[in-house]
Scaffold this motif. Structure first.
Motif, short mmCIF file in Angstrom:
data_model
loop_
_atom_site.label_atom_id
_atom_site.label_comp_id
_atom_site.label_asym_id
_atom_site.label_seq_id
_atom_site.Cartn_x
_atom_site.Cartn_y
_atom_site.Cartn_z
N GLY A 37 -1.60 2.42 -18.23
CA GLY A 37 -2.30 1.30 -18.82
C GLY A 37 -1.74 -0.07 -18.50
O GLY A 37 -1.96 -1.03 -19.24
N ASP A 38 -1.07 -0.20 -17.36
CA ASP A 38 -0.45 -1.49 -17.01
C ASP A 38 -1.36 -2.41 -16.20
O ASP A 38 -0.94 -3.48 -15.78
CB ASP A 38 0.88 -1.28 -16.27
CG ASP A 38 0.70 -0.62 -14.91
OD1 ASP A 38 -0.43 -0.22 -14.56
OD2 ASP A 38 1.72 -0.50 -14.19
N GLY A 39 -2.61 -1.99 -15.99
CA GLY A 39 -3.53 -2.83 -15.23
C GLY A 39 -3.40 -2.67 -13.73
O GLY A 39 -4.06 -3.39 -12.97
N LEU A 40 -2.58 -1.73 -13.30
CA LEU A 40 -2.39 -1.44 -11.88
C LEU A 40 -2.62 0.05 -11.64
O LEU A 40 -2.17 0.88 -12.43
CB LEU A 40 -0.97 -1.78 -11.43
CG LEU A 40 -0.48 -3.20 -11.67
CD1 LEU A 40 1.00 -3.30 -11.33
CD2 LEU A 40 -1.29 -4.19 -10.84
N ILE A 41 -3.29 0.37 -10.56
CA ILE A 41 -3.46 1.78 -10.19
C ILE A 41 -2.72 1.99 -8.87
O ILE A 41 -3.07 1.41 -7.85
CB ILE A 41 -4.94 2.16 -10.04
CG1 ILE A 41 -5.67 1.93 -11.38
CG2 ILE A 41 -5.07 3.61 -9.58
CD1 ILE A 41 -7.17 2.08 -11.30
N THR A 42 -1.65 2.78 -8.95
CA THR A 42 -0.85 3.07 -7.77
C THR A 42 -1.39 4.30 -7.04
O THR A 42 -2.19 5.07 -7.59
CB THR A 42 0.62 3.32 -8.14
OG1 THR A 42 0.68 4.52 -8.94
CG2 THR A 42 1.23 2.14 -8.87
N LYS A 43 -0.90 4.49 -5.85
CA LYS A 43 -1.27 5.66 -5.06
C LYS A 43 -0.92 6.94 -5.82
O LYS A 43 -1.73 7.87 -5.88
CB LYS A 43 -0.53 5.60 -3.72
CG LYS A 43 -0.80 6.74 -2.78
CD LYS A 43 -0.08 6.52 -1.46
CE LYS A 43 -0.24 7.67 -0.52
NZ LYS A 43 0.40 7.40 0.79
N ALA A 44 0.26 6.97 -6.44
CA ALA A 44 0.68 8.16 -7.21
C ALA A 44 -0.25 8.41 -8.38
O ALA A 44 -0.65 9.55 -8.63
CB ALA A 44 2.11 8.00 -7.69
N GLU A 45 -0.59 7.35 -9.12
CA GLU A 45 -1.49 7.52 -10.26
C GLU A 45 -2.86 8.01 -9.81
O GLU A 45 -3.45 8.90 -10.43
CB GLU A 45 -1.67 6.19 -11.00
CG GLU A 45 -0.52 5.81 -11.88
CD GLU A 45 -0.75 4.47 -12.57
OE1 GLU A 45 -0.63 4.44 -13.81
OE2 GLU A 45 -1.05 3.47 -11.88
N ALA A 46 -3.38 7.43 -8.74
CA ALA A 46 -4.71 7.80 -8.25
C ALA A 46 -4.77 9.27 -7.87
O ALA A 46 -5.79 9.93 -8.09
CB ALA A 46 -5.09 6.91 -7.06
N ALA A 47 -3.70 9.79 -7.32
CA ALA A 47 -3.69 11.18 -6.86
C ALA A 47 -3.23 12.18 -7.91
O ALA A 47 -3.29 13.39 -7.68
CB ALA A 47 -2.80 11.29 -5.62
N GLU A 48 -2.82 11.71 -9.08
CA GLU A 48 -2.29 12.61 -10.11
C GLU A 48 -3.28 13.69 -10.53
O GLU A 48 -2.92 14.87 -10.65
CB GLU A 48 -1.82 11.82 -11.33
CG GLU A 48 -1.24 12.68 -12.44
CD GLU A 48 0.00 13.48 -12.03
OE1 GLU A 48 0.24 14.53 -12.64
OE2 GLU A 48 0.71 13.06 -11.10
N LYS A 49 -4.54 13.33 -10.73
CA LYS A 49 -5.52 14.33 -11.16
C LYS A 49 -5.82 15.32 -10.03
O LYS A 49 -6.12 16.48 -10.29
CB LYS A 49 -6.80 13.65 -11.63
CG LYS A 49 -6.62 12.95 -12.97
CD LYS A 49 -7.92 12.37 -13.49
CE LYS A 49 -7.71 11.69 -14.83
NZ LYS A 49 -8.95 11.11 -15.37
#
Length: 154
Positions: A127-139
């Motif tokens: 919820g920090d307002g940034l979507i990183t490569k790691a976050e995007a691929a987590e699901k």
């Protein structure tokens, strides 16, 4: 085999398609955010046109038929799909292929493209307002882990 020709791991491509289709592997699955994307890797209308087809046509295909277009789309990234994250970045945000996991894809306060963050807000896990490569691929990673837990008896 497609993944051999692309020089990548089949588990990574399967996990990405599982995520993009809600585990249905249906070529007719439409993007829930309303982008107009469809199919195994959620082909956008403009992408379909560059491949010489339409999302309507892609959506009427059998999964095996649509795989031809999946391979055609991914072919420029041959040899660069060295991680699950890079396979998914080829689908979501190709500019991030080969970048570190903390590479920022989308920013909430990006004045040039605020819609990108909004369409992918569900990927901003902290919820920090940034979507990183790691976050995007987590699901996608979770889909792979789930798939690897399935035992087959033949």
């Amino acid at each position: 085999m497609i993944t051999e020709r692309l020089e990548t791991d089949p588990n990574w491509l399967m996990a990405a398609m599982a995520f993009e289709t809600g585990e249905t592997f249906s070529p007719s699955v439409k993007n829930a955010a309303g982008s107009g994307a469809v199919g195994l890797i959620q082909f956008m209308p403009a992408t379909a046109r560059t491949l010489g087809t339409t999302t309507d046509f892609l959506g009427r295909m059998k999964p095996e038929e649509q795989l031809y277009y999946v391979e055609s789309y991914l072919k420029p990234y041959k040899g660069k799909l060295k991680t699950l994250e890079d396979v998914y970045m080829a689908i979501l945000w190709p500019a991030a292929i080969g970048k570190p996991l903390d590479y920022v894809l989308f920013k909430k306060d990006d004045p040039k493209a605020p819609k990108r963050y909004l369409q992918n807000k569900g990927l901003d896990f902290n919820g920090d307002g940034l979507i990183t490569k790691a976050e995007a691929a987590e699901k996608v990673r979770k889909k792979q882990e789930k798939g690897l837990m399935i035992e087959y008896s033949i």
